[in-house]
Design a protein around this motif. Structure first.
Motif, PDB file in Angstrom:
ATOM      1  N   ILE A 105       0.845  -1.188   0.000  1.00 49.05           N
ATOM      2  CA  ILE A 105       0.000   0.000   0.000  1.00 49.05           C
ATOM      3  C   ILE A 105       0.881   1.239   0.000  1.00 49.05           C
ATOM      4  O   ILE A 105       1.649   1.454   0.942  1.00 49.05           O
ATOM      5  N   ARG A 106       0.786   2.001  -1.068  1.00 49.11           N
ATOM      6  CA  ARG A 106       1.547   3.244  -1.136  1.00 49.11           C
ATOM      7  C   ARG A 106       0.847   4.306  -0.286  1.00 49.11           C
ATOM      8  O   ARG A 106      -0.359   4.486  -0.366  1.00 49.11           O
ATOM      9  N   VAL A 107       1.629   5.017   0.513  1.00 46.85           N
ATOM     10  CA  VAL A 107       1.085   6.067   1.369  1.00 46.85           C
ATOM     11  C   VAL A 107       1.932   7.317   1.194  1.00 46.85           C
ATOM     12  O   VAL A 107       3.154   7.247   0.995  1.00 46.85           O
TER      13      VAL A 107
ATOM     14  N   ARG B 149      -8.813  -2.739   5.003  1.00 48.90           N
ATOM     15  CA  ARG B 149      -9.786  -3.822   4.875  1.00 48.90           C
ATOM     16  C   ARG B 149     -10.551  -3.720   3.556  1.00 48.90           C
ATOM     17  O   ARG B 149     -10.667  -4.703   2.822  1.00 48.90           O
ATOM     18  N   ILE B 150     -11.049  -2.533   3.236  1.00 47.85           N
ATOM     19  CA  ILE B 150     -11.800  -2.341   1.987  1.00 47.85           C
ATOM     20  C   ILE B 150     -10.893  -2.556   0.778  1.00 47.85           C
ATOM     21  O   ILE B 150     -11.283  -3.200  -0.203  1.00 47.85           O
ATOM     22  N   ALA B 151      -9.675  -2.044   0.845  1.00 48.37           N
ATOM     23  CA  ALA B 151      -8.753  -2.148  -0.280  1.00 48.37           C
ATOM     24  C   ALA B 151      -8.396  -3.596  -0.583  1.00 48.37           C
ATOM     25  O   ALA B 151      -8.410  -4.026  -1.745  1.00 48.37           O
TER      26      ALA B 151
ATOM     27  N   ALA C  95      -9.843   1.965 -14.371  1.00 48.20           N
ATOM     28  CA  ALA C  95      -9.491   3.379 -14.475  1.00 48.20           C
ATOM     29  C   ALA C  95      -8.115   3.533 -15.099  1.00 48.20           C
ATOM     30  O   ALA C  95      -7.317   2.587 -15.151  1.00 48.20           O
ATOM     31  N   GLU C  96      -7.842   4.750 -15.567  1.00 52.45           N
ATOM     32  CA  GLU C  96      -6.527   5.073 -16.112  1.00 52.45           C
ATOM     33  C   GLU C  96      -5.487   5.114 -15.004  1.00 52.45           C
ATOM     34  O   GLU C  96      -4.384   4.588 -15.129  1.00 52.45           O
ATOM     35  N   THR C  97      -5.841   5.738 -13.912  1.00 49.39           N
ATOM     36  CA  THR C  97      -4.958   5.828 -12.759  1.00 49.39           C
ATOM     37  C   THR C  97      -5.807   6.059 -11.516  1.00 49.39           C
ATOM     38  O   THR C  97      -7.010   6.350 -11.622  1.00 49.39           O
ATOM     39  N   VAL C  98      -5.214   5.899 -10.343  1.00 49.86           N
ATOM     40  CA  VAL C  98      -5.922   6.096  -9.080  1.00 49.86           C
ATOM     41  C   VAL C  98      -4.974   6.790  -8.113  1.00 49.86           C
ATOM     42  O   VAL C  98      -3.764   6.868  -8.339  1.00 49.86           O
ATOM     43  N   TYR C  99      -5.533   7.296  -7.020  1.00 49.35           N
ATOM     44  CA  TYR C  99      -4.712   7.970  -6.019  1.00 49.35           C
ATOM     45  C   TYR C  99      -3.966   6.951  -5.166  1.00 49.35           C
ATOM     46  O   TYR C  99      -4.543   5.946  -4.717  1.00 49.35           O
ATOM     47  N   LEU C 100      -2.692   7.202  -4.931  1.00 57.20           N
ATOM     48  CA  LEU C 100      -1.820   6.306  -4.171  1.00 57.20           C
ATOM     49  C   LEU C 100      -1.814   4.923  -4.805  1.00 57.20           C
ATOM     50  O   LEU C 100      -1.265   4.737  -5.867  1.00 57.20           O
ATOM     51  N   GLY C 101      -2.437   3.926  -4.205  1.00 56.66           N
ATOM     52  CA  GLY C 101      -2.483   2.600  -4.817  1.00 56.66           C
ATOM     53  C   GLY C 101      -2.261   1.490  -3.816  1.00 56.66           C
ATOM     54  O   GLY C 101      -1.471   1.605  -2.874  1.00 56.66           O
ATOM     55  N   VAL C 102      -3.012   0.412  -4.018  1.00 52.22           N
ATOM     56  CA  VAL C 102      -2.861  -0.818  -3.246  1.00 52.22           C
ATOM     57  C   VAL C 102      -2.520  -1.906  -4.270  1.00 52.22           C
ATOM     58  O   VAL C 102      -3.362  -2.293  -5.076  1.00 52.22           O
ATOM     59  N   PHE C 103      -1.290  -2.388  -4.244  1.00 55.06           N
ATOM     60  CA  PHE C 103      -0.736  -3.198  -5.316  1.00 55.06           C
ATOM     61  C   PHE C 103      -0.505  -4.651  -4.904  1.00 55.06           C
ATOM     62  O   PHE C 103      -0.214  -4.940  -3.741  1.00 55.06           O
ATOM     63  N   ARG C 104      -0.565  -5.521  -5.903  1.00 51.09           N
ATOM     64  CA  ARG C 104      -0.015  -6.868  -5.751  1.00 51.09           C
ATOM     65  C   ARG C 104       1.505  -6.757  -5.921  1.00 51.09           C
ATOM     66  O   ARG C 104       1.991  -6.307  -6.967  1.00 51.09           O
TER      67      ARG C 104
ATOM     68  N   LEU D 152     -12.942   3.939  -1.161  1.00 55.17           N
ATOM     69  CA  LEU D 152     -11.655   4.309  -0.570  1.00 55.17           C
ATOM     70  C   LEU D 152     -11.476   5.819  -0.656  1.00 55.17           C
ATOM     71  O   LEU D 152     -11.420   6.378  -1.750  1.00 55.17           O
ATOM     72  N   GLN D 153     -11.405   6.454   0.487  1.00 57.43           N
ATOM     73  CA  GLN D 153     -11.174   7.890   0.532  1.00 57.43           C
ATOM     74  C   GLN D 153     -10.035   8.173   1.499  1.00 57.43           C
ATOM     75  O   GLN D 153     -10.062   7.727   2.654  1.00 57.43           O
ATOM     76  N   VAL D 154      -9.042   8.894   1.003  1.00 60.92           N
ATOM     77  CA  VAL D 154      -7.869   9.210   1.809  1.00 60.92           C
ATOM     78  C   VAL D 154      -7.836  10.705   2.082  1.00 60.92           C
ATOM     79  O   VAL D 154      -7.903  11.516   1.153  1.00 60.92           O
ATOM     80  N   GLU D 155      -7.735  11.069   3.346  1.00 58.57           N
ATOM     81  CA  GLU D 155      -7.627  12.477   3.698  1.00 58.57           C
ATOM     82  C   GLU D 155      -6.244  12.991   3.328  1.00 58.57           C
ATOM     83  O   GLU D 155      -5.225  12.395   3.685  1.00 58.57           O
ATOM     84  N   TYR D 156      -6.227  14.080   2.586  1.00 53.37           N
ATOM     85  CA  TYR D 156      -4.973  14.671   2.113  1.00 53.37           C
ATOM     86  C   TYR D 156      -4.845  16.082   2.663  1.00 53.37           C
ATOM     87  O   TYR D 156      -5.795  16.863   2.618  1.00 53.37           O
ATOM     88  N   ARG D 157      -3.672  16.418   3.179  1.00 51.26           N
ATOM     89  CA  ARG D 157      -3.421  17.745   3.732  1.00 51.26           C
ATOM     90  C   ARG D 157      -2.733  18.611   2.667  1.00 51.26           C
ATOM     91  O   ARG D 157      -1.598  18.322   2.281  1.00 51.26           O
ATOM     92  N   PRO D 158      -3.392  19.672   2.191  1.00 50.04           N
ATOM     93  CA  PRO D 158      -2.811  20.502   1.132  1.00 50.04           C
ATOM     94  C   PRO D 158      -1.592  21.282   1.614  1.00 50.04           C
ATOM     95  O   PRO D 158      -1.337  21.406   2.813  1.00 50.04           O
TER      96      PRO D 158
END
Length: 338
Positions: free
Chosen positions: A91-93, A105-107, A159-168, A207-213
């Motif tokens: 999981i990229r963070v 869990r959802i990812a 999708a073409e791309t997604v935010y961050l990512g949960v990878f095999r 999946l929603q990730v809180e991001y701090r600008p």
């Protein structure tokens, strides 16, 4: 008996993030996930006390460990952390992100259910100050970053791309990990390789990730110029994978600047046709004011900041795109090292 849940490795490159790193890491160790987990932090040469915070967190929780990332680049840190990881799900963070407790869990459920190579969701920007609230509104608005699903939401699916990512993890190694020459936009480029080798990138709004600008206008401008430069570079390298939306901000920049220059010449020379070109920047200014209305719920200061933030994002990104696409910067890697 149900199959055991796969182990998860959280990987994060970290450089000068003393304001955000503790919240980001604690959101990982607080995940409601019953499988084994680890947190691998790739530490760059921070000068703000970030590494001291990481050292304290590591001493408190054996699941947290760090490895060196001497150059401090994002793709280099990600690759180093992935190589040091041990679990089959990666999981990229980001140090500016805070994961909700049910994210893992959802990812993982989605990864197993769909057979995708990468799963991701929405970058939900959340600001504290009026400036940050204005930036957060721009991130989540179609008038700000163009309305892609990982910013504004949408239906679940490929999708073409997604935010961050949960990878095999095995698929990351199969396509060669992140390209360390690409300092920004490396997620898009990696997802392109996953898709072109027969894999699936899957978006889910669950999946929603809180991001701090970014917390200042200067940092925001630097971020978007650098991001635009790399987007332009990638658009030039991978012409077949381009979307028309990437070209809207640079065309807007050319239109506004061209309109201002032509209009100024028209006013100076009395040429009515050239003066009429001022309509272009006028229309853009009206667009910005209209778009800013949606920030009124955050107060007058957020509204006023939005009048500055939105052009900063558009002009910064568009200008950067032109520099990258037209190869007008000699050393893009040195200029956008992170």
């Amino acid at each position: 008996m149900a199959d055991p849940l796969p182990g998860v490795s959280y990987v994060m490159p970290v450089l000068n993030e003393v304001e955000h790193i503790e919240d980001a890491v604690l959101s990982l160790t607080a995940q409601h996930y019953e499988g084994p987990t680890e947190v691998v932090l790739a530490l760059g040469p921070s000068a703000d006390g970030t590494n001291d915070v990481v050292g304290r967190l590591s001493a408190q929780d054996p699941r947290i460990r760090s490895i060196p990332n001497p150059l401090g680049s994002t793709p280099g840190g990600l690759n180093a952390a992935i190589r040091a990881s041990i679990h089959p799900v990666v999981i990229r963070v980001d140090a500016h992100s805070v994961l909700p407790a049910d994210y893992t869990r959802i990812a993982v459920d989605t990864l197993l259910r769909t057979g995708a190579d990468n799963v991701g969701g929405i970058m939900k920007a959340v600001g504290v100050t009026p400036f940050e609230k204005a930036v957060a509104t721009a991130y989540g608005s179609r008038t700000g970053l163009g309305g892609t699903p990982h910013h504004v939401g949408g239906a679940e699916g490929p999708a073409e791309t997604v935010y961050l990512g949960v990878f095999r993890r095995d698929r990351l190694f199969a396509v060669g990990l992140f390209d360390e020459e690409i300092k920004r936009g490396q997620d898009w480029e990696l997802n392109r390789r996953l898709r072109t080798t027969g894999g699936t990138v899957w978006f889910t709004p669950e999946l929603q990730v809180e991001y701090r600008p970014r917390s200042s206008l200067r940092r925001l401008a630097r971020q978007f110029v650098a991001t635009g430069m790399w987007r332009g570079e990638l658009a030039r390298r991978f012409t077949a994978s381009n979307s028309i939306r990437y070209f809207i901000p640079p065309l807007a920049v050319l239109g506004v600047i061209g309109g201002l220059v032509a209009g100024a010449v028209g006013l100076a020379t009395g040429n009515g046709l050239l003066t009429a070109a001022l309509i272009i920047p006028g229309v853009y200014a009206a667009f910005v004011v209209f778009a800013a209305i949606e920030t009124a719920r955050n107060g007058l200061r957020a509204f006023l900041w939005y009048l500055v933030v939105l052009p900063t994002i558009h002009i910064g990104w568009g200008t950067g795109f032109l520099l990258g696409f037209l190869k007008l910067t000699r050393n893009i890697t040195a200029r956008t090292g992170r």
